[in-house]
Enzyme design. Structure first.
Site, PDB file in Angstrom:
ATOM      1  N   LYS A 200       0.806  -1.224   0.000  1.00 26.75           N
ATOM      2  CA  LYS A 200       0.000   0.000   0.000  1.00 26.75           C
ATOM      3  C   LYS A 200       0.834   1.266   0.000  1.00 26.75           C
ATOM      4  O   LYS A 200       1.771   1.413   0.780  1.00 26.75           O
ATOM      5  CB  LYS A 200      -0.920   0.005   1.229  1.00 26.75           C
ATOM      6  CG  LYS A 200      -1.984  -1.081   1.181  1.00 26.75           C
ATOM      7  CD  LYS A 200      -2.963  -0.928   2.327  1.00 26.75           C
ATOM      8  CE  LYS A 200      -4.125  -1.897   2.191  1.00 26.75           C
ATOM      9  NZ  LYS A 200      -5.105  -1.708   3.272  1.00 26.75           N
ATOM     10  N   GLY A 358      10.937  -5.670   7.696  1.00 23.07           N
ATOM     11  CA  GLY A 358      10.664  -7.102   7.864  1.00 23.07           C
ATOM     12  C   GLY A 358      10.484  -7.858   6.566  1.00 23.07           C
ATOM     13  O   GLY A 358      11.127  -8.883   6.320  1.00 23.07           O
ATOM     14  N   GLY A 381       9.977  -0.590  12.090  1.00 23.03           N
ATOM     15  CA  GLY A 381       9.467   0.771  12.249  1.00 23.03           C
ATOM     16  C   GLY A 381      10.563   1.819  12.262  1.00 23.03           C
ATOM     17  O   GLY A 381      10.430   2.889  11.651  1.00 23.03           O
TER      18      GLY A 381
END
Length: 400
Positions: A200, A358, A381
């Site tokens: 996305k 990841g 993150g």
């Protein structure tokens, strides 16, 4: 990037000095055992070096999401044995990460001893960066070392608060990470390419917006590419696509034009009518030939060859995210092929390649090239926020 102190700036002889080391021991568990010890292995060099120099090594870490509750299934006591096996040294468990009980336990430790403090998140003040909790932690040590880049995007008591209360240093894993990131986007050798993939656009708008001002070539893959293709008037059939974000995609095209950054989208694609391994409807076509009942699931071979040629003109590469639905064959083909090109160029000394996130680590492992990249970050993150150009509190606290 500002200068930060490393273990080289600590006294050579740390005999009996208590060193609080913030590590990331938040590893996945299966049936009571560690199922992936990558993060544990990453911190072994720092632990071993401090222990060898006579320090009393006190490991601070969160483990799971106990949300301020004492949860036996999330106790760092579960990590004593795995860490003992990896370091080959005795490791003891300390039942709190602050307070008199922890102080009593530490007072019996000898130079070179290693202890794991209890889960920092058993205290509600950890995630709130509570100054009193930070003081309680700092009272246990003489020095503070942060070796947890993967937690550096969080301003927590153990990642940021303590760093302001003790002389603070970057551990060996943190040092390697910061040097690699500086080499990739801080002061890179040009031209610079970035590969950004994933499902996305909405999750990576900030990354893309930042990168177009930093890199010479922006290669967009995954489901994200479909949104950019749609913004350019391409009918992407029933592909994963955020049609409501085509305006944002066009704004990124405009910013790239202003910055002199070339955006690369696939012009041939691998499509199928259903998302399944090796479906009978599988075919490769030009992006303008995608049928209404087809979905784009990977970048096509001609585009991959052209992207490989782009990488051959570059000196630096930053990679985050796969080019296609790589978990399902044959939609891993483009990611594997381009990763192998990047790895070969890196081995030849022609390219500095830094990757992270990841899915990216999983994709590079799948391609068998992780060891050949210049640096692969296991931080999720924190790596993304760095790619967005954001200040990471845990890193900023170490800067001098």
């Amino acid at each position: 990037m500002s200068a930060f102190k490393t273990l080289d700036d600590l006294p050579e002889n740390l005999n009996g000095k208590r060193v609080l080391v913030r590590v990331d021991l938040n590893v996945p568990m299966q049936d009571g055992s560690v199922s992936d010890d990558t993060r544990l292995r990453a911190v072994v060099p720092t632990i071993a070096e401090l222990s060898d120099r006579g320090a009393i090594v006190l490991l601070l870490s969160h483990f799971g999401r106990p949300k301020g509750q004492n949860r036996p299934d999330m106790s760092t006591a579960l990590l004593v044995k795995p860490l003992w096996e990896l370091t080959g040294r005795s490791v003891r468990f300390i039942e709190d990460c602050q307070g008199p009980e922890a102080q009593r336990a530490i007072s019996t430790m000898l130079p070179g001893n290693i202890g794991i403090l209890e889960n920092t998140r058993f205290h509600a003040g950890e995630e709130k960066n509570d100054p009193e909790l930070a003081k309680g932690m700092a009272a246990l040590g003489d020095y503070y070392v942060n070796d947890a880049f993967s937690a550096a995007h969080r301003a927590h008591a153990s990642t940021e608060g303590v760093a302001h209360l003790l002389p603070s240093f970057a551990g060996r894993a943190m040092e390697a990470e910061l040097k690699a990131l500086q080499q990739a986007l801080g002061s890179p050798e040009r031209p610079v390419a970035a590969v950004v993939g994933g499902a996305k656009v909405s999750t990576k708008l900030a990354v893309l917006g930042h990168l177009v001002g930093k890199v010479d070539h922006l290669i967009i893959g995954g489901g994200m590419a479909n949104t950019f293709l749609a913004a350019r008037g391409v009918d992407v059939g029933k592909s994963l696509c955020e049609h409501d974000l085509t305006g944002e995609a066009n704004a990124i095209f405009d910013r790239a034009d202003e910055a002199g950054c070339t955006i690369h989208l696939p012009y041939d694609v691998v499509v199928a009518k259903e998302f399944a391994p090796n479906p009978p409807s599988l075919r490769t076509c030009n992006v303008h030939e995608v049928q209404a009942d087809e979905m784009i699931l990977d970048v096509g071979p001609a585009a991959v060859e052209a992207l490989a040629d782009v990488l051959k003109t570059c000196r630096t590469l930053v990679w985050n995210g796969p080019l296609g639905a790589f978990e399902t064959p044959p939609f891993d083909t483009a990611t594997v092929a381009l990763a192998k090109t990047a790895a070969a160029l890196t081995k030849d000394g022609a390219l500095v390649s830094v990757a992270g996130g990841g899915d990216t680590v999983a994709a590079l492992n799948h391609a068998g090239v992780t060891q050949d990249f210049t640096f692969v970050s296991t931080a999720g993150g924190a790596f993304l926020e760095w790619m967005e150009g954001r200040t990471l509190p845990g890193v900023a606290a170490l800067e001098q």
